[in-house]
Design a protein around this motif. Structure first.
Motif, PDB file in Angstrom:
ATOM      1  N   TYR A  24      37.141  36.877  25.102  1.00  0.00           N
ATOM      2  CA  TYR A  24      38.059  36.575  26.200  1.00  0.00           C
ATOM      3  C   TYR A  24      38.950  37.783  26.484  1.00  0.00           C
ATOM      4  O   TYR A  24      39.524  38.369  25.570  1.00  0.00           O
ATOM      5  CB  TYR A  24      38.942  35.372  25.880  1.00  0.00           C
ATOM      6  N   ASP A  26      42.089  38.691  29.326  1.00  0.00           N
ATOM      7  CA  ASP A  26      42.943  38.046  30.327  1.00  0.00           C
ATOM      8  C   ASP A  26      42.940  38.850  31.621  1.00  0.00           C
ATOM      9  O   ASP A  26      43.810  39.694  31.859  1.00  0.00           O
ATOM     10  CB  ASP A  26      44.365  37.903  29.782  1.00  0.00           C
ATOM     11  N   ARG A  32      37.017  36.803  35.998  1.00  0.00           N
ATOM     12  CA  ARG A  32      36.544  35.820  35.019  1.00  0.00           C
ATOM     13  C   ARG A  32      35.436  34.955  35.604  1.00  0.00           C
ATOM     14  O   ARG A  32      34.510  34.537  34.901  1.00  0.00           O
ATOM     15  CB  ARG A  32      37.717  34.978  34.522  1.00  0.00           C
ATOM     16  N   THR A 228      46.838  28.473  35.221  1.00  0.00           N
ATOM     17  CA  THR A 228      46.502  29.319  36.374  1.00  0.00           C
ATOM     18  C   THR A 228      46.980  28.775  37.711  1.00  0.00           C
ATOM     19  O   THR A 228      46.887  29.464  38.729  1.00  0.00           O
ATOM     20  CB  THR A 228      44.977  29.516  36.455  1.00  0.00           C
TER      21      THR A 228
END
Length: 335
Positions: A24, A26, A32, A228
């Motif tokens: 992962y 960010d 993403r 988000t």
């Protein structure tokens, strides 16, 4: 305290547990999403099934008896994810009810051929069909296409990732409520997320909430989405009489690298974000994650597996505050 099993009304177990083995980072959402598309192209049926099994094992450990999961149908996954989850549905039928929603994640604009692939998926035995109102330039046309397919194949559930961007110019919930009412589909239709409802003018929001209540549709909120985007106006919707459902959403992918599958933790997160702290509000949260879907087939399937979830808690507040795993499950399979 005893319960018969929790209900997870929205998940994506077809593309969960990407992390690990993937790492992962960010990054902005479009990046993403790009990584997710790459993973979808690479994953085999075996890998999809393996990661989905991990998700179900987590959910089951915490006492979930019903999972409604979207399954991406597009040229990236093709029908591999659906094939994997249909096998899983059969393998898990004595432990939980798994409803599969053939989902157009990528939109018709990006992949027009998805419309034909959705028809294939609908022939394979899914429980519903899903769309994404923010993925195409013309959101109303997207809704209409999904609705037409749903009625042609007479599915149980019609679900939309609704206004997920949160932008006031990306606000299709009023139209979805209108179409649901006109077609008299009621609670067969679920609007998921409904982020833009939070950001539009209060007067417009109230009018929309009234329209949603009048249509009879349900609204599904996923508290982890707060990472988000804004959550929707959950309390206002509930006060208007709208049926609220909770979902885990993603587990351990590029949009949520965490996620336990514990529905009590998702209820706890919603309590924090939307201030469900009073006794009747906490009881309401538990009702939302324990209520059986309004569908005779699902209700019948759920009677075949009885869970006895036991918690050493003395109040709703303590149960949500602790969000414990239940005592070791005592399972009676009804033949």
């Amino acid at each position: 305290m005893n319960y018969s099993g929790w209900k997870n009304y929205h998940a994506h177990i077809d593309k969960g547990f990407l992390i690990p083995p993937r790492k992962y980072v960010d990054a902005p959402a479009p990046k993403r999403a790009e990584w997710t598309r790459k993973a979808k192209k690479e994953m085999t049926i075996f890998e999809i099934k393996e990661s989905a099994t991990k998700a179900l094992e987590k959910m089951y450990l915490y006492g979930t008896t019903y999972v409604r999961t979207h399954v991406d149908i597009d040229p990236l996954f093709e029908l591999r994810a659906l094939e994997a989850l249909l096998e899983l549905k059969e393998e898990w039928k004595d432990r939980l009810v798994l409803d599969l929603i053939a989902f157009n994640q990528e939109g018709f604009d990006r992949f027009p051929e998805t419309e034909y692939m959705l028809k294939e998926a609908l022939e394979m035995g899914v429980s519903g069909i899903g769309g994404h109102t923010s993925m195409d330039n013309k959101g109303k046309e997207h809704i209409d296409k999904i609705m037409n397919l749903a009625e042609e194949y007479d599915v149980d559930w019609i679900e939309f990732h609704t206004d997920e961007t949160g932008r006031v110019d990306d606000f299709h919930l009023p139209y979805l409520a209108q179409v649901t009412k006109e077609r008299e589909l009621k609670d067969k239709v679920s609007a998921i997320h409904c982020c833009s409802l939070t950001n539009v003018d209060d007067k417009i929001a109230q009018e929309t909430i009234e329209a949603v209540a009048e249509s009879g549709m349900t609204v599904t909120t996923c508290p982890t989405a707060i990472a988000t985007r804004s959550l929707t106006r959950v309390k206002d919707l509930a006060k208007a009489g709208v049926t609220i459902q909770l979902g885990s959403d993603n587990l351990r992918d590029f949009f949520n690298p965490l996620g336990s599958g514990n529905m009590l933790q998702y209820a706890q997160l919603l309590a924090y974000v939307s201030r469900f702290y009073e006794a009747d509000e906490l009881e309401q949260l538990l009702m939302w994650i324990s209520r059986t879907p309004n569908n005779q087939r699902v209700q019948s399937e759920l009677t075949k597996v009885t869970l006895d979830l036991q918690y050493d808690c003395k109040s709703f507040s303590e149960l949500i505050a602790e969000a414990p795993a239940p005592a070791p499950l005592k399972i009676e399979v009804v033949k």
